[in-house]
Design a protein around this motif. Structure first.
Motif, mmCIF file in Angstrom:
data_model
loop_
_atom_site.group_PDB
_atom_site.id
_atom_site.type_symbol
_atom_site.label_atom_id
_atom_site.label_comp_id
_atom_site.label_asym_id
_atom_site.label_seq_id
_atom_site.Cartn_x
_atom_site.Cartn_y
_atom_site.Cartn_z
ATOM 1 N N MET A 103 -52.374 0.181 1.459
ATOM 2 C CA MET A 103 -53.538 0.481 0.628
ATOM 3 C C MET A 103 -54.795 -0.141 1.220
ATOM 4 S SD MET A 103 -52.600 0.454 -3.434
ATOM 5 C CE MET A 103 -51.524 -0.947 -3.390
ATOM 6 N N ARG A 104 -55.911 0.473 0.928
ATOM 7 C CA ARG A 104 -57.200 -0.036 1.374
ATOM 8 C C ARG A 104 -57.750 -1.023 0.337
ATOM 9 N NH1 ARG A 104 -60.089 3.905 4.906
ATOM 10 N NH2 ARG A 104 -58.535 5.427 5.606
ATOM 11 N N GLU A 105 -58.666 -1.867 0.802
ATOM 12 C CA GLU A 105 -59.337 -2.791 -0.107
ATOM 13 C C GLU A 105 -60.842 -2.588 -0.011
ATOM 14 O OE1 GLU A 105 -58.271 -6.870 0.140
ATOM 15 O OE2 GLU A 105 -56.114 -6.506 -0.022
ATOM 16 N N GLY A 106 -61.509 -2.753 -1.136
ATOM 17 C CA GLY A 106 -62.948 -2.580 -1.136
ATOM 18 C C GLY A 106 -63.588 -3.179 -2.369
ATOM 19 N N ARG A 107 -64.889 -2.972 -2.472
ATOM 20 C CA ARG A 107 -65.673 -3.495 -3.596
ATOM 21 C C ARG A 107 -66.319 -2.327 -4.338
ATOM 22 N NH1 ARG A 107 -67.979 -8.526 -4.101
ATOM 23 N NH2 ARG A 107 -67.761 -8.902 -1.857
ATOM 24 N N VAL A 108 -66.253 -2.355 -5.669
ATOM 25 C CA VAL A 108 -66.882 -1.326 -6.482
ATOM 26 C C VAL A 108 -68.392 -1.539 -6.460
ATOM 27 C CG1 VAL A 108 -67.097 -0.330 -8.794
ATOM 28 C CG2 VAL A 108 -64.855 -1.111 -7.964
ATOM 29 N N LEU A 109 -69.114 -0.523 -5.981
ATOM 30 C CA LEU A 109 -70.571 -0.619 -5.913
ATOM 31 C C LEU A 109 -71.249 -0.138 -7.176
ATOM 32 C CD1 LEU A 109 -71.297 0.536 -2.249
ATOM 33 C CD2 LEU A 109 -70.718 -1.736 -3.124
ATOM 34 N N LYS A 110 -70.638 0.831 -7.848
ATOM 35 C CA LYS A 110 -71.167 1.280 -9.136
ATOM 36 C C LYS A 110 -70.103 2.083 -9.863
ATOM 37 C CE LYS A 110 -73.418 5.530 -7.409
ATOM 38 N NZ LYS A 110 -74.690 6.281 -7.348
ATOM 39 N N ALA A 111 -70.226 2.109 -11.165
ATOM 40 C CA ALA A 111 -69.358 2.913 -12.020
ATOM 41 C C ALA A 111 -70.260 3.868 -12.786
ATOM 42 C CB ALA A 111 -68.579 2.022 -12.986
ATOM 43 N N LEU A 112 -70.007 5.159 -12.618
ATOM 44 C CA LEU A 112 -70.925 6.137 -13.189
ATOM 45 C C LEU A 112 -70.175 7.427 -13.498
ATOM 46 C CD1 LEU A 112 -73.977 6.555 -13.832
ATOM 47 C CD2 LEU A 112 -74.214 7.503 -11.533
ATOM 48 N N GLY A 113 -70.296 7.902 -14.730
ATOM 49 C CA GLY A 113 -69.708 9.173 -15.121
ATOM 50 C C GLY A 113 -68.201 9.232 -14.984
ATOM 51 N N GLY A 114 -67.547 8.086 -15.181
ATOM 52 C CA GLY A 114 -66.097 8.065 -15.068
ATOM 53 C C GLY A 114 -65.581 7.882 -13.662
ATOM 54 N N TYR A 115 -66.475 7.791 -12.694
ATOM 55 C CA TYR A 115 -66.089 7.585 -11.305
ATOM 56 C C TYR A 115 -66.500 6.180 -10.845
ATOM 57 C CZ TYR A 115 -65.251 12.606 -11.020
ATOM 58 O OH TYR A 115 -64.780 13.871 -11.227
#
Length: 293
Positions: free
Chosen positions: A1-13
């Motif tokens: 699996m890949r790892e990352g950081r959430v940059l924004k949460a918008l419209g369910g995505y």
């Protein structure tokens, strides 16, 4: 699996920055996480898989080192508490409220006083002297006069930072000035109510050229302190620390008790009067909430 950081949460995505490829992928959340009531917010570190169509699915949220409720963001290194010296007027009660919340979250704090051209650098420094004496780092900025922008860039370097403060103080203008190309929407201060209009609608982490990440967040005017106990509130005013344990009564709320070392320090101007008065108001707020008022 890949790892990352959430940059924004918008419209369910959820838009996730992949640490390895440096690409940003639009992801959904695995239903299992929803059932486990595992919320995912901006700043969260996650593990995700890619689908054939190029989108992704968040499979796991990694452990958070910290989080804020308003703005909603996780895993930040520091908070840049930003106020204008004028337009809107500097609100010391709100400043102290934000400082308490930063102390609770154990975050590094920089106070940024913007629009200093509307008064003068000397006036701004005089008004913020009590905070510098306490030990807070204070930066004075002016987008119009290009003052303090390099100092702000240096503070943001290699850190995940959140800007916090009321609307209209120039947070978006500062970010536009230190990172060309962001083109964040800038609001104006209402001449009638002397407050800014909200321009930022959601929390989003923005990439800086100096390897930093910064969140421009929706403005606000109040924050709840009621989750703090009356006994612990005193520890979130750093200038109180040297006087704790020296009062006649223990415990001491530093409000009505005689022979209180904190009150004596206020009387001889070792502790700023307005800071102490704000402490008393916060104490009353917490006590009233405890009583159910």
């Amino acid at each position: 699996m890949r790892e990352g950081r959430v940059l924004k949460a918008l419209g369910g995505y959820f838009f996730v920055h992949d640490f390895e490829s440096k690409e940003v992928y639009r992801c959904t959340i695995r239903g299992r996480l929803k059932k486990e009531d595992c919320d995912v917010v901006t700043g969260d570190l996650v593990k995700f898989d890619l689908l054939d169509d190029g989108s992704g699915v968040v499979e796991e949220r990694l452990e958070r080192k910290n989080s804020l409720f308003r703005p909603v963001i996780a895993n930040i290194d520091q908070v840049i508490i930003t106020f204008a010296i004028l337009e809107p007027d500097l609100d010391f009660k709100l400043l102290d409220r934000l400082l308490v919340l930063a102390e609770v979250a154990d975050l590094e704090v920089t106070i940024c006083i913007n629009k200093v051209e509307l008064a003068s650098l000397e006036v701004a420094k005089k008004r913020l002297l009590p905070y510098q004496k306490v030990g807070y780092r204070v930066i004075y900025t002016s987008v119009k006069e290009e003052l303090g922008l390099n100092a702000l860039k240096e503070v943001l370097k290699d850190n995940v930072s959140v800007f916090a403060g009321p609307s209209g103080v120039g947070k978006s203008s500062l970010l536009n000035a230190i990172q060309p190309g962001l083109e964040l929407k800038v609001g104006e201060v209402s001449q009638r109510i002397k407050r800014g209009r909200h321009t930022t609608r959601h929390v989003e982490l923005l990439s800086l050229d100096n390897q930093g990440w910064v969140a421009d967040t929706p403005g606000f005017s109040s924050l709840d302190l009621s989750f703090i106990t009356t006994e612990k509130l005193q520890y979130f005013f750093p200038e109180f620390i040297n006087y704790l344990g020296q009062c006649k009564f223990s415990p001491c709320s530093h409000s009505h008790e005689p022979q209180c070392a904190v009150k004596e320090a206020v009387a001889v101007e070792e502790i700023a009067t307005h800071r102490y008065q704000n402490y008393l108001q916060f104490l009353e707020e917490v006590e009233n909430k405890k009583r159910g008022w």
